[in-house]
Write a protein that holds these residues in place. Sequence first.
Motif, PDB file in Angstrom:
ATOM      1  N   GLN A 160       6.069 -56.971  11.867  1.00  0.00           N
ATOM      2  CA  GLN A 160       7.490 -57.472  11.197  1.00  0.00           C
ATOM      3  C   GLN A 160       7.412 -57.717   9.937  1.00  0.00           C
ATOM      4  O   GLN A 160       8.021 -57.494   9.123  1.00  0.00           O
ATOM      5  CB  GLN A 160       8.423 -57.747  11.900  1.00  0.00           C
ATOM      6  CG  GLN A 160       8.688 -58.032  13.604  1.00  0.00           C
ATOM      7  CD  GLN A 160       9.935 -58.618  14.299  1.00  0.00           C
ATOM      8  OE1 GLN A 160       9.630 -59.686  14.614  1.00  0.00           O
ATOM      9  NE2 GLN A 160      11.250 -58.833  14.534  1.00  0.00           N
ATOM     10  N   LEU A 178      14.692 -57.801   7.865  1.00  0.00           N
ATOM     11  CA  LEU A 178      15.257 -56.027   7.713  1.00  0.00           C
ATOM     12  C   LEU A 178      15.806 -55.255   7.769  1.00  0.00           C
ATOM     13  O   LEU A 178      16.273 -55.149   6.469  1.00  0.00           O
ATOM     14  CB  LEU A 178      14.022 -54.897   8.618  1.00  0.00           C
ATOM     15  CG  LEU A 178      13.292 -54.474   8.788  1.00  0.00           C
ATOM     16  CD1 LEU A 178      12.537 -54.100   6.351  1.00  0.00           C
ATOM     17  CD2 LEU A 178      12.239 -54.196   9.585  1.00  0.00           C
ATOM     18  N   TYR A 179      16.981 -55.800   8.795  1.00  0.00           N
ATOM     19  CA  TYR A 179      18.410 -54.885   7.840  1.00  0.00           C
ATOM     20  C   TYR A 179      18.712 -55.768   6.952  1.00  0.00           C
ATOM     21  O   TYR A 179      19.539 -54.474   6.469  1.00  0.00           O
ATOM     22  CB  TYR A 179      19.128 -54.897   9.901  1.00  0.00           C
ATOM     23  CG  TYR A 179      20.448 -54.497   9.994  1.00  0.00           C
ATOM     24  CD1 TYR A 179      20.336 -53.193   9.685  1.00  0.00           C
ATOM     25  CD2 TYR A 179      21.472 -55.065   8.893  1.00  0.00           C
ATOM     26  CE1 TYR A 179      21.581 -52.634  10.227  1.00  0.00           C
ATOM     27  CE2 TYR A 179      22.609 -54.411   8.800  1.00  0.00           C
ATOM     28  CZ  TYR A 179      23.288 -53.139   9.726  1.00  0.00           C
ATOM     29  OH  TYR A 179      24.209 -52.183   9.648  1.00  0.00           O
ATOM     30  N   ILE A 217      12.415 -54.035  22.784  1.00  0.00           N
ATOM     31  CA  ILE A 217      11.560 -54.829  22.699  1.00  0.00           C
ATOM     32  C   ILE A 217      12.313 -56.347  23.621  1.00  0.00           C
ATOM     33  O   ILE A 217      11.494 -56.867  24.363  1.00  0.00           O
ATOM     34  CB  ILE A 217      12.055 -55.640  21.107  1.00  0.00           C
ATOM     35  CG1 ILE A 217      11.421 -54.673  19.972  1.00  0.00           C
ATOM     36  CG2 ILE A 217      11.275 -57.234  20.964  1.00  0.00           C
ATOM     37  CD1 ILE A 217      11.906 -55.428  18.246  1.00  0.00           C
ATOM     38  N   ALA A 240       5.714 -55.201   7.457  1.00  0.00           N
ATOM     39  CA  ALA A 240       7.000 -54.228   6.981  1.00  0.00           C
ATOM     40  C   ALA A 240       7.994 -54.345   6.517  1.00  0.00           C
ATOM     41  O   ALA A 240       8.541 -53.904   5.516  1.00  0.00           O
ATOM     42  CB  ALA A 240       7.625 -53.614   8.820  1.00  0.00           C
ATOM     43  N   ILE A 241       8.386 -56.255   6.563  1.00  0.00           N
ATOM     44  CA  ILE A 241       9.142 -56.517   6.119  1.00  0.00           C
ATOM     45  C   ILE A 241       8.922 -56.033   3.825  1.00  0.00           C
ATOM     46  O   ILE A 241       8.789 -55.558   3.530  1.00  0.00           O
ATOM     47  CB  ILE A 241       9.733 -57.470   5.985  1.00  0.00           C
ATOM     48  CG1 ILE A 241      10.789 -57.243   6.909  1.00  0.00           C
ATOM     49  CG2 ILE A 241      10.309 -58.788   5.095  1.00  0.00           C
ATOM     50  CD1 ILE A 241      10.886 -58.928   7.848  1.00  0.00           C
ATOM     51  N   THR A 284       3.583 -58.539  17.573  1.00  0.00           N
ATOM     52  CA  THR A 284       5.191 -57.939  17.030  1.00  0.00           C
ATOM     53  C   THR A 284       5.571 -58.693  15.897  1.00  0.00           C
ATOM     54  O   THR A 284       6.268 -58.544  14.608  1.00  0.00           O
ATOM     55  CB  THR A 284       6.043 -58.727  18.426  1.00  0.00           C
ATOM     56  OG1 THR A 284       5.495 -57.878  19.563  1.00  0.00           O
ATOM     57  CG2 THR A 284       7.455 -57.941  17.562  1.00  0.00           C
ATOM     58  N   CYS A 285       5.392 -59.876  15.765  1.00  0.00           N
ATOM     59  CA  CYS A 285       5.183 -60.800  14.826  1.00  0.00           C
ATOM     60  C   CYS A 285       4.775 -60.185  13.094  1.00  0.00           C
ATOM     61  O   CYS A 285       5.210 -60.153  11.698  1.00  0.00           O
ATOM     62  CB  CYS A 285       5.094 -62.391  14.975  1.00  0.00           C
ATOM     63  SG  CYS A 285       5.381 -63.542  13.575  1.00  0.00           S
ATOM     64  N   PHE A 292      14.395 -48.192   9.182  1.00  0.00           N
ATOM     65  CA  PHE A 292      13.772 -47.962  10.281  1.00  0.00           C
ATOM     66  C   PHE A 292      14.960 -48.584  11.365  1.00  0.00           C
ATOM     67  O   PHE A 292      14.780 -48.877  12.901  1.00  0.00           O
ATOM     68  CB  PHE A 292      13.335 -50.252  10.244  1.00  0.00           C
ATOM     69  CG  PHE A 292      11.774 -50.626   9.920  1.00  0.00           C
ATOM     70  CD1 PHE A 292      11.213 -50.071  10.856  1.00  0.00           C
ATOM     71  CD2 PHE A 292      11.984 -49.761   8.562  1.00  0.00           C
ATOM     72  CE1 PHE A 292       9.766 -50.232   9.591  1.00  0.00           C
ATOM     73  CE2 PHE A 292      10.990 -50.492   7.813  1.00  0.00           C
ATOM     74  CZ  PHE A 292       9.470 -49.623   8.352  1.00  0.00           C
ATOM     75  N   THR A 341      11.587 -62.815  16.326  1.00  0.00           N
ATOM     76  CA  THR A 341      11.739 -61.805  16.464  1.00  0.00           C
ATOM     77  C   THR A 341      13.002 -61.577  16.221  1.00  0.00           C
ATOM     78  O   THR A 341      13.346 -60.665  14.933  1.00  0.00           O
ATOM     79  CB  THR A 341      11.261 -61.199  17.709  1.00  0.00           C
ATOM     80  OG1 THR A 341       9.958 -61.389  18.283  1.00  0.00           O
ATOM     81  CG2 THR A 341      11.135 -59.713  17.807  1.00  0.00           C
ATOM     82  N   LEU A 345      13.968 -62.153  12.381  1.00  0.00           N
ATOM     83  CA  LEU A 345      13.187 -61.174  11.375  1.00  0.00           C
ATOM     84  C   LEU A 345      13.488 -59.312  11.258  1.00  0.00           C
ATOM     85  O   LEU A 345      14.051 -58.698  10.261  1.00  0.00           O
ATOM     86  CB  LEU A 345      11.700 -61.056  12.036  1.00  0.00           C
ATOM     87  CG  LEU A 345      10.344 -62.302  10.959  1.00  0.00           C
ATOM     88  CD1 LEU A 345       8.850 -62.169  12.192  1.00  0.00           C
ATOM     89  CD2 LEU A 345      10.970 -62.814   9.585  1.00  0.00           C
ATOM     90  N   LEU A 346      14.400 -59.391  12.824  1.00  0.00           N
ATOM     91  CA  LEU A 346      14.682 -58.100  12.442  1.00  0.00           C
ATOM     92  C   LEU A 346      16.470 -58.304  11.535  1.00  0.00           C
ATOM     93  O   LEU A 346      16.071 -56.583  10.610  1.00  0.00           O
ATOM     94  CB  LEU A 346      15.603 -57.840  13.885  1.00  0.00           C
ATOM     95  CG  LEU A 346      13.926 -57.009  14.963  1.00  0.00           C
ATOM     96  CD1 LEU A 346      14.465 -56.593  16.156  1.00  0.00           C
ATOM     97  CD2 LEU A 346      13.650 -55.506  14.269  1.00  0.00           C
TER      98      LEU A 346
END
Length: 191
Positions: A30, A149-150, A178, A33-34, A26-27, A167, A142, A145-146
């Motif tokens: 993320q 990204l937001y 999650i 993706a970033i 997951t990390c 996303f 997590t 990092l969300l």
Amino acid sequence: MNTILLDNFTIGVEHMSIGLFFIIGTCFIQVLAIITYISYYRKWVSQMNGMMISMSVAMMVGILMGTILGVFNQGDLFGSTIYSVLLSLLVGFIAGLPVGLPAVIDGMISGLMGGMMGAMLGDMLGMARPDTTIKIMALIVTMILLLVLYTAEDQIRKKSGQTVYSFFKYPFALLFIIAVLFIGLTKLEIR
């Protein structure tokens, strides 16, 4: 302390659980993706936000991987510190590269600090409750990092004035999935 020997590698937890693979995966997804998102839309990322993004990504990777390595290399603080610092320095460098040199420097400095702090945390708290320590840190990382990204998506959407890939079309659904996965893997490991 429960230890097992895996190919001459002593682990301070009972076993390499499926939850740990999920946490690391997951990390990794993320962070990937970033970095990909920032690289693709780099002309709409300001210098200040790029520095914040690279700093946050490197710090979170350093803290999480340092904690995991500190727990796994219980008693070898030097080794876990070196490996987590090198990994987070690399992530800080890559995360800051699309934005510019100040973001690279900021990301690498934050990675250095996060790797050291995570290794110390894992080494000190690993004996008490290693699995719980890793899961709590993973949940915090997590969620942060969300948020990173937001923040990146929100700024890019405002500056570009066009429709960008998001996303977070359904942010609460993402957080719910999650959370359910973390809880489900915890219940699965108990059995």
